[in-house]
Write a protein that holds these residues in place. Structure first.
Motif, short mmCIF file in Angstrom:
data_model
loop_
_atom_site.label_atom_id
_atom_site.label_comp_id
_atom_site.label_asym_id
_atom_site.label_seq_id
_atom_site.Cartn_x
_atom_site.Cartn_y
_atom_site.Cartn_z
N THR A 118 0.88 -1.22 -0.11
CA THR A 118 0.15 0.11 -0.17
C THR A 118 0.95 1.33 -0.05
N GLY A 119 0.47 2.28 -0.78
CA GLY A 119 1.36 3.52 -0.86
C GLY A 119 2.60 3.32 -0.88
N THR A 120 3.75 4.00 -0.21
CA THR A 120 5.01 4.26 -0.28
C THR A 120 5.72 2.72 0.03
N ALA A 121 4.96 1.69 0.41
CA ALA A 121 5.31 0.59 0.74
C ALA A 121 5.62 -0.43 -0.53
N ILE A 122 5.36 0.52 -1.89
CA ILE A 122 6.00 -0.33 -3.02
C ILE A 122 7.53 -0.27 -3.03
N GLY A 123 8.19 0.63 -2.35
CA GLY A 123 9.59 0.69 -2.60
C GLY A 123 10.41 -0.48 -2.49
N PRO A 124 10.20 -1.30 -1.21
CA PRO A 124 11.13 -2.38 -1.21
C PRO A 124 11.14 -3.59 -2.42
N TYR A 125 9.70 -3.68 -2.71
CA TYR A 125 9.43 -4.33 -4.06
C TYR A 125 10.30 -4.06 -5.23
N TYR A 251 4.73 -0.47 8.01
CA TYR A 251 5.06 0.80 7.48
C TYR A 251 4.84 2.02 8.36
N TRP A 252 4.11 1.64 9.65
CA TRP A 252 4.13 2.67 10.65
C TRP A 252 3.62 1.87 11.87
#
Length: 252
Positions: A118-125, A251-252
Motif C-alpha cells: 500500500t502507498g509508499t510500501a511499493i519501495g522494497p518490492y 510501515y508505521w
C-alpha cells in the motif's frame, strides 16, 4: 557500531503535494534489496534542539549508485515536512548499516510469490525486483499496489518496465480504494480477497501449497489480510525458526 553518516541530497522529486522521493548520495555499507535504513535530521525550535529519525525502505537496488527513498508527507509531521522541503545540496544523516529481513533470501521457494503493497510500501518490492537476485525460485510473481487514487501510482511506469524485464513471470495489478477507473480494481485488499475478485482477475489462487504472501504497508491492511489468509487459506506467519506462508513489514 552503526554510526550516523552524512547523506547529500541530490534531488527531491515531488510527485504530488504529499508524495515525494529523495535521491541521496551516502557512503553506506552494502545492503540487501528489501531492507530499510534510518534518516535523521536535527529539529530546531525556540525551546528545543533534538534529533528526529524515521525508518524508510530503499527503492533503488544495491547495485545502483544513488539511494532512492519514497516518502509520504504527513500533515503536521515533523520529519516528512522538513524532508519534503529539502533542497539539492542539503545534508541529512543516514545510518551506515541497513536493517531488516524483508528480503527475498528469507522467502521459501514456491510457485506463486504474492507481493502486496500500500502507498509508499511499493519501495522494497521495486528494490527486490530491480535486483532480480534469487528470483528464479518462483514461477509467478504477482505485484499488487494499492493506493487511494490513480494519480498516486507514481511508480507504475517502473513497475511496467520491470514487467517487461521478467518476460511473463511478473504480473502487476493496481488497486484504488477511493475512486473507480478502467485501469485498476477498486476497493480494499482484504475485501477484494474475501469476494474472490482479485484472484479471479489475475487468474491465480492464493493457497498454502503453492503460494507465499509478502505484505508491506498499512498495518490495518496487513492485519485484515493476515486474518483472512489464516482463517480461509490455512496460512501462517513465516518465521526464521518456523517456516510459514506470510512475510510482513509494517510501515508505521
Amino acid at each position: 557500531m552503526n554510526p550516523w553518516i552524512i547523506a547529500n541530497v541530490l534531488a527531491v522529486k515531488k510527485w504530488t503535494n504529499n508524495l515525494f522521493s529523495l535521491i541521496l548520495n551516502a557512503d553506506i555499507e552494502p545492503f540487501q534489496a528489501g531492507q530499510f535504513n534510518k534518516l535523521s535530521i536535527y529539529n530546531h525550535t525556540s525551546t528545543n534542539y533534538c534529533r528526529i529519525q524515521r525508518a524508510y525502505s530503499y527503492v533503488n537496488s544495491p547495485q545502483e549508485k544513488n539511494i532512492e527513498i519514497y516518502i509520504v508527507r504527513v500533515k503536521d509531521g515533523k520529519m516528512s515536512n522538513i524532508l519534503y522541503n529539502l533542497k539539492n545540496g542539503d545534508n541529512i544523516f543516514i545510518k551506515k548499516k541497513s536493517f531488516g529481513f524483508f528480503i527475498i533470501d528469507e522467502i521459501p521457494s514456491c510457485d506463486n510469490l504474492w507481493m502486496f503493497a500500500t502507498g509508499t510500501a511499493i519501495g522494497p518490492y521495486c528494490s527486490i525486483l530491480k535486483t532480480g537476485k534469487n528470483i528464479d525460485r518462483f514461477n509467478n510473481i504477482i505485484l499488487i499496489h494499492a493506493v487511494r487514487y490513480q494519480y498516486e501510482l507514481t511508480y507504475l511506469p517502473l513497475m511496467k518496465e520491470l514487467q517487461k524485464k521478467y518476460n511473463g513471470k511478473l504480473k502487476i495489478q493496481t488497486i484504488t480504494s477511493q475512486e473507480k477507473n478502467n485501469h485498476s480494481l477498486t476497493g480494499r485488499i482484504p475485501l477484494l480477497l474475501k469476494n474472490n475478485i482479485l484472484e479471479q482477475h489475475i487468474g491465480l489462487t492464493i493457497d498454502s501449497h503453492t503460494s507465499h504472501v509478502m505484505l508491506c504497508g498499512n498495518p490495518f491492511m496487513i492485519k485484515d489480510t493476515c486474518e483472512f489468509l489464516k482463517n480461509n487459506r490455512n496460512m501462517k506467519k513465516h518465521l526464521r525458526r518456523r517456516q510459514g506462508h506470510i512475510t510482513l513489514e509494517h510501515y508505521w
